[in-house]
Design a protein around this motif. Structure first.
Motif, PDB file in Angstrom:
ATOM      1  N   ALA A 122       7.226  -4.209   4.442  1.00  0.00           N
ATOM      2  CA  ALA A 122       6.882  -2.828   4.826  1.00  0.00           C
ATOM      3  C   ALA A 122       5.417  -2.599   4.476  1.00  0.00           C
ATOM      4  CB  ALA A 122       7.792  -1.845   4.096  1.00  0.00           C
ATOM      5  N   GLY A 123       4.547  -3.042   5.408  1.00  0.00           N
ATOM      6  CA  GLY A 123       3.117  -2.947   5.132  1.00  0.00           C
ATOM      7  C   GLY A 123       2.692  -3.958   4.072  1.00  0.00           C
ATOM      8  N   GLY A 137       0.796  -1.235   0.000  1.00  0.00           N
ATOM      9  CA  GLY A 137       0.000   0.000   0.000  1.00  0.00           C
ATOM     10  C   GLY A 137       0.816   1.267   0.000  1.00  0.00           C
ATOM     11  N   ARG A 138       0.509   2.115   0.986  1.00  0.00           N
ATOM     12  CA  ARG A 138       1.022   3.478   1.073  1.00  0.00           C
ATOM     13  C   ARG A 138       2.539   3.615   0.930  1.00  0.00           C
ATOM     14  NH1 ARG A 138      -0.436   5.767   6.864  1.00  0.00           N
ATOM     15  NH2 ARG A 138       0.854   3.956   7.347  1.00  0.00           N
ATOM     16  N   GLY A 139       3.273   2.760   1.621  1.00  0.00           N
ATOM     17  CA  GLY A 139       4.725   2.766   1.440  1.00  0.00           C
ATOM     18  C   GLY A 139       5.474   3.866   2.157  1.00  0.00           C
ATOM     19  N   SER A 140       4.956   4.327   3.317  1.00  0.00           N
ATOM     20  CA  SER A 140       5.721   5.370   4.012  1.00  0.00           C
ATOM     21  C   SER A 140       6.984   4.798   4.651  1.00  0.00           C
ATOM     22  CB  SER A 140       4.857   6.111   5.034  1.00  0.00           C
ATOM     23  OG  SER A 140       4.539   5.279   6.113  1.00  0.00           O
ATOM     24  N   ASN A 141       6.928   3.559   5.103  1.00  0.00           N
ATOM     25  CA  ASN A 141       8.165   2.936   5.608  1.00  0.00           C
ATOM     26  C   ASN A 141       9.146   2.688   4.471  1.00  0.00           C
ATOM     27  OD1 ASN A 141       8.208   2.330   8.619  1.00  0.00           O
ATOM     28  ND2 ASN A 141       6.117   1.751   8.051  1.00  0.00           N
ATOM     29  N   LEU A 142       8.625   2.299   3.330  1.00  0.00           N
ATOM     30  CA  LEU A 142       9.493   2.192   2.142  1.00  0.00           C
ATOM     31  C   LEU A 142      10.186   3.528   1.899  1.00  0.00           C
ATOM     32  CD1 LEU A 142      10.525   1.071  -0.602  1.00  0.00           C
ATOM     33  CD2 LEU A 142       8.318   1.801  -1.574  1.00  0.00           C
ATOM     34  N   LEU A 190       3.826   5.970  13.728  1.00  0.00           N
ATOM     35  CA  LEU A 190       4.427   5.894  12.389  1.00  0.00           C
ATOM     36  C   LEU A 190       5.736   6.686  12.310  1.00  0.00           C
ATOM     37  CD1 LEU A 190       3.738   4.525   9.636  1.00  0.00           C
ATOM     38  CD2 LEU A 190       2.794   6.723   8.919  1.00  0.00           C
ATOM     39  N   ILE A 227       8.219  -4.729  10.062  1.00  0.00           N
ATOM     40  CA  ILE A 227       7.928  -3.692  11.056  1.00  0.00           C
ATOM     41  C   ILE A 227       6.474  -3.815  11.466  1.00  0.00           C
ATOM     42  CG2 ILE A 227       7.493  -1.903   9.290  1.00  0.00           C
ATOM     43  CD1 ILE A 227       8.983  -0.107  11.692  1.00  0.00           C
ATOM     44  N   HIS A 228       6.266  -3.730  12.786  1.00  0.00           N
ATOM     45  CA  HIS A 228       4.912  -3.881  13.325  1.00  0.00           C
ATOM     46  C   HIS A 228       4.641  -2.728  14.295  1.00  0.00           C
ATOM     47  CE1 HIS A 228       1.239  -5.892  14.472  1.00  0.00           C
ATOM     48  NE2 HIS A 228       1.554  -5.667  15.732  1.00  0.00           N
ATOM     49  N   PRO A 229       3.428  -2.139  14.236  1.00  0.00           N
ATOM     50  CA  PRO A 229       3.176  -0.935  15.049  1.00  0.00           C
ATOM     51  C   PRO A 229       2.741  -1.206  16.485  1.00  0.00           C
ATOM     52  CG  PRO A 229       1.327  -1.315  13.606  1.00  0.00           C
ATOM     53  CD  PRO A 229       2.321  -2.418  13.324  1.00  0.00           C
ATOM     54  N   GLU A 269       8.283   4.553  13.621  1.00  0.00           N
ATOM     55  CA  GLU A 269       8.579   3.475  12.665  1.00  0.00           C
ATOM     56  C   GLU A 269       9.612   3.933  11.650  1.00  0.00           C
ATOM     57  OE1 GLU A 269       5.198   1.441  10.881  1.00  0.00           O
ATOM     58  OE2 GLU A 269       3.922   2.045  12.530  1.00  0.00           O
TER      59      GLU A 269
END
Ligand code: GRF
Length: 219
Positions: free
Chosen positions: A89-90, A12-17, A173, A110-112, A176
Motif C-alpha cells: 500500500a504505497g 508513506g501517507r498510508g491512506s490505502n492502509l 485515490l 494497488i496501482h493508480p 482506490e
C-alpha cells in the motif's frame, strides 16, 4: 474459519492502509491486519496503524547491505506475525524475485492506473499528457516485474479537461480506497482463483456497465 491475517507494507501517507483498517475494523470482515511494516521510520501510516491499535514494525532498507537481506527481514517479520496475505500500500521498494516466489499469489498491490497501461511512477502526469479520457486504478497480484501480475479488480475514473495531476490523483485515490478493501475481501472469502495467469471468480458476477469490475459488495 478464522479471519485472514494481513501484513500491510507501506512507505508513506498510508491512506490505502487507512481504508483497509476501516474495512477490517468490522469484526465480521473476513480479514484482519496482523502487522503494518514500513521501510521508513517517518511514514505517516505508522501513526494511523498505532491509532487503530495495530502492531507496527519499521524495517529500514538503509540498514541492510543488499536487497535480498532487506527482503528476507520483511519475510521473516511477516511469517512471525503469521501473515497469510501481504498487501502493498504505497510501498516504494522493489521486491526481489525470491520474495515474490516465497509469497507466490499471496502478495497484492494497488496501482493508480488501469493496468497494464501506465506502469511505474508519475502516473497521473503521464495520463494527462497522453490525452486518455478514462483512467482508474487496479489491484493485482504481484510478480517480480514492476506493476505486473494478474488483475483482481479495477475501477475506472474520468479524466476531466482541466485536471491537474493533483486533481486526478485525488479522484483516483477515492476509487482506490473502495477497491482495495474489496479485493482483500474477495481473496479472504476464497472467491477468486488463478487460472492460466489470470484471476477468475468462483461465483458468477453480473458484469454490467459498471465502472467497478467486479462490482462491490456482492456476497
Ligand atoms: C497510491 O496512489 C497507490 O496506488 C500507490 O501509491 C499511493 C499510496 O498512497 N501505489 P497511500 O500511502 O496509500 O496514501
Amino acid at each position: 474459519m478464522g479471519r485472514m491475517k494481513l501484513g500491510v507494507l507501506i512507505s508513506g501517507r498510508g491512506s490505502n492502509l487507512q481504508a483497509l483498517i476501516h474495512a477490517c475494523s468490522d469484526n465480521n470482515d473476513p480479514a484482519e491486519i496482523a502487522l503494518v511494516l514500513s521501510n521508513r521510520p517517518d511514514a505517516k501510516g505508522l501513526e494511523r496503524a498505532a491509532a487503530a491499535g495495530i502492531a507496527t514494525q519499521v524495517i529500514d532498507h538503509k540498514s541492510f547491505d543488499d536487497r535480498d537481506a532487506f527482503d528476507s527481514a520483511l519475510s521473516d517479520a511477516l511469517s512471525a506475525a503469521d501473515v497469510a496475505l501481504v498487501c502493498l500500500a504505497g510501498f516504494m521498494r522493489l521486491l526481489q524475485e525470491s520474495f515474490v516466489e516465497r509469497w507466490h499469489d499471496r502478495v497484492i498491490n494497488i496501482h493508480p492506473s488501469l493496468l497494464p497501461a501506465f506502469r511505474g511512477l508519475n502516473v497521473h502526469e503521464r495520463v494527462i499528457q497522453s490525452g486518455v479520457r478514462i483512467t482508474g486504478c487496479s489491484v493485482h497480484m504481484v510478480r517480480s516485474s514492476v506493476d505486473d501480475g494478474p488483475i483482481i479488480i479495477q475501477a475506472a475514473v474520468p479524466v476531466l479537461p482541466q485536471d491537474t495531476a493533483h486533481d486526478l490523483a485525488a479522484r483516483v485515490l477515492k476509487a482506490e480506497h473502495k477497491i482495495y478493501p474489496e479485493a482483500v475481501r474477495l481473496i479472504a472469502q476464497g472467491r477468486i482463483k488463478l487460472h492460466s495467469g489470470r484471476v477468475d471468480f468462483v461465483d458468477s458476477m453480473e458484469l454490467g456497465a459498471l465502472l467497478i469490475n467486479p462490482p462491490l459488495g456482492r456476497n
